[in-house]
Design a protein around this motif. Structure first.
Motif, PDB file in Angstrom:
ATOM      1  N   THR B   8       0.847  -1.198   0.000  1.00 51.74           N
ATOM      2  CA  THR B   8       0.000   0.000   0.000  1.00 51.74           C
ATOM      3  C   THR B   8       0.870   1.231   0.000  1.00 51.74           C
ATOM      4  N   THR B  10       2.299   4.887   0.761  1.00 41.70           N
ATOM      5  CA  THR B  10       2.219   5.743   1.937  1.00 41.70           C
ATOM      6  C   THR B  10       1.374   6.972   1.622  1.00 41.70           C
ATOM      7  N   PRO B  35       6.047   3.330   0.237  1.00 43.97           N
ATOM      8  CA  PRO B  35       6.888   3.459   1.426  1.00 43.97           C
ATOM      9  C   PRO B  35       8.328   3.049   1.116  1.00 43.97           C
ATOM     10  N   ARG B  75      -1.614   6.824   4.129  1.00 45.78           N
ATOM     11  CA  ARG B  75      -1.983   5.491   4.619  1.00 45.78           C
ATOM     12  C   ARG B  75      -3.497   5.301   4.542  1.00 45.78           C
ATOM     13  N   GLU B  76      -4.019   5.567   3.367  1.00 40.74           N
ATOM     14  CA  GLU B  76      -5.411   5.302   3.018  1.00 40.74           C
ATOM     15  C   GLU B  76      -6.435   6.197   3.722  1.00 40.74           C
ATOM     16  N   ARG B  92       3.118  13.848  11.294  1.00 41.32           N
ATOM     17  CA  ARG B  92       3.349  12.603  10.547  1.00 41.32           C
ATOM     18  C   ARG B  92       4.048  12.865   9.227  1.00 41.32           C
ATOM     19  N   GLU B 173       6.266   9.850   9.134  1.00 44.63           N
ATOM     20  CA  GLU B 173       6.171   8.690   8.246  1.00 44.63           C
ATOM     21  C   GLU B 173       6.587   9.077   6.825  1.00 44.63           C
TER      22      GLU B 173
END
Lengths: 291, 257
Positions: B8, B10, B35, B75-76, B92, B173
């Motif tokens: 998935t 990022t 990611p 992240r969705e 983040r 992140e």
């Protein structure tokens, strides 16, 4: 042909050089004239006031006419108290309003506040005094230090507001973005990054405002009123240097005239010290700044 | 046009458009950033790459009249969702600017700034975070003996790495970099590129750059923007050797831009 051109050039050059010298001399004279009043005042004050300015002047109370000596300790302390009250009101309101104006720039409320603050700045100080009398003296039936301090504080507000706004606008936008990008809430960005970076400039502005109001007489005439006796209580008339100078200067006694000169000298020295402090803080600010 | 990523992404933009007032700056951008990889955004000045970067951590929120359509997912989860706290989002998603902008404070305080406020760290714990962040930004050895000195006493390259350390201290992140080396000398640029290659094992990196060689050197994926549109996005090696679009080829061979 070439020769004629050269002669024309030489005469034109000579004319321009003369013009240059004349203009330079004129601006030089203007610059001298601009400082002349201050030099003259200082010189005159020193001549008239220095002999009366003994240590007693700072520690003694005023004495009745005919008695030698005496000082203005009450007026000096009174002026300091009035400045303290004015700062307690003028600084928080002024800095807060300046921060708002700088951050909100073009909002309708910001425009209005900026305009009104300029109007307040241009208001004759005697008008402020009358208003303070109307709302702070008349309802209570007595003159008071508090009323005088509030009148001075109201004078300070627009001065502090505008300098704060200017100083905050000088803070680079990149710092604001840096703090926001680190996840700082808006208010925290304003307080801990923007205000702190602008602090030396704001302090300078505050000191200049204090210097400005320290010598104000008109707003105190019907508020603090003046006091021949020792008083530090806020709800009673209080002595102040400008008022004391005024009272002594219009009296018919030579001793009191001398005292007035000395008082004026003290007042101007206080203002001078504050101005020097302001310059020092400013230098510290621009000395440490890098590109 | 999607990069085939087995995990998935990022960050993922879906049909994202953006306006400054009446002027549209981005048209229908759909792009994924996987990611543990570096995505480079390239394109001529004014093509919208910086606008796109600043949309990811919502720095454009502060601009009056800014407006968007579509979504950007972290992240969705949509970063523009009503329940997304922008302050938390920016913890983040860290950001480093073109012009280094350390606070006029000590080196230590610059790095401690985020964790002190955001996580309430104090004392030893804070010291550790500061040291770790400075190490990750490859700056620790150069500044460990003068942490209390003003950050402004550092060289430009060091100040920029300090800004990276400051962003890393929040444990982001994603790290966004807006032309981080365009005003630096070659030596400092090399240090920063090396640093990014090391950092990508821990987080997703998105970098805007004018320097095509830089994009080629550091990035895994490259997205080419032109006039507010995403022209092409691919594996960096493939985009530079066999671009699908003619505009991309013209740009990377230096025929315009």
């Amino acid at each position: 042909m070439a020769r004629r051109q050269r002669t024309a050039l030489v005469s034109s050059l000579r004319r321009r050089k003369t013009g240059n010298v004349v203009m330079l001399a004129l601006t030089y004279i203007a610059a001298l004239l601009a400082t002349l009043p201050l030099v003259f005042i200082l010189f005159h004050l020193l001549r008239q006031g220095a002999s009366t300015l003994t240590p007693d002047f700072f520690t003694n109370m005023p004495r009745p006419v005919g008695e030698a000596g005496g000082g203005m300790s009450n007026a000096i302390v009174g002026t300091l108290i009035l400045i303290a009250i004015a700062c307690a009101i003028g600084l928080p309101v002024g800095v807060g309003a300046g921060l708002y104006l700088a951050e909100k720039r073009a909002g309708a409320l910001a425009m209005t506040v900026r305009f009104l603050s300029d109007v307040l700045n241009g208001l004759p100080s005697i008008v402020l005094g009358i208003f303070a009398w109307q709302f702070l003296v008349r309802p209570f039936g007595r003159f008071s230090a508090l009323a005088g301090g509030i009148a001075l504080g109201a004078m300070m507000i627009p001065l502090v507001t505008r300098t704060t706004e200017e100083m905050i606008r000088l803070v680079p936008n990149s710092l604001r973005e840096a703090a926001l990008a680190l996840g700082y809430p808006r208010w925290r960005t304003s307080m801990s990054v923007i205000l702190r970076t602008a602090l030396p400039g704001i302090v300078t502005g505050a000191l200049v405002a204090v210097a400005r109001i320290a010598g104000e007489t008109a707003p105190l005439l019907f508020t603090a009123f003046g006091n021949q006796f020792w008083s530090t209580s806020l709800d009673e008339p209080i002595a102040a240097l400008p008022l004391q100078i005024f009272a002594y200067a219009i009296s018919p006694y030579d001793e009191w005239h001398a005292q007035a000169w000395a008082g004026a000298l003290v007042l101007i020295v206080i203002v001078l010290i504050i101005s020097l402090a302001a310059r020092h803080v400013t230098r510290a600010r621009f000395g440490s700044a890098t590109d | 046009m999607n990069v085939a990523a087995p995990v998935t992404p990022t960050v993922e933009a879906r049909n994202f458009s953006f306006w400054y007032g009446k002027k549209q700056a981005l048209y229908d951008i759909t792009l994924t950033m996987p990611p543990r990889s570096i995505t480079a955004l390239i394109g001529p000045s004014g093509c919208g790459k910086s606008t796109f970067l600043r949309s990811i951590n919502r720095m454009n929120d502060t601009i009056p009249g800014a407006r968007h359509e579509g979504s950007i997912l972290l992240r969705e989860r949509d970063v523009y969702a009503r329940d997304m706290d922008v302050v938390h989002l920016r913890h983040r998603v860290g950001m480093v600017f073109q012009r280094w902008n350390p606070f006029p404070k000590s080196i230590y305080d610059n790095v401690a700034y985020g964790p002190r406020i955001n996580s309430g760290l104090r004392g030893r714990e804070l010291d550790e975070v500061v040291e770790r962040s400075l190490r990750r930004a490859a700056l620790w050895e150069e500044v460990k003996d003068r942490l209390r000195q003003s950050a402004l006493s550092l060289s430009g390259g060091q100040q920029q790495r300090l800004c990276i350390a400051r962003a890393l201290a929040n444990q982001p992140e994603v790290l966004l970099l807006d032309e981080p080396a365009s005003a630096l000398d070659p030596g400092s640029t090399q240090k920063i590129e090396q640093l990014l290659s090391e950092l990508k094992s821990e987080l997703a990196i998105v970098i805007v750059t004018h320097n095509l060689q830089q994009a080629g050197r550091v990035s895994d994926y490259t997205a080419f923007f032109y006039l507010g549109r995403l022209v092409e996005c691919d594996d960096t090696a493939r985009l530079f050797t066999t671009p699908r679009e003619q505009q991309t080829e013209a740009y990377i061979t230096g025929r315009f831009g």
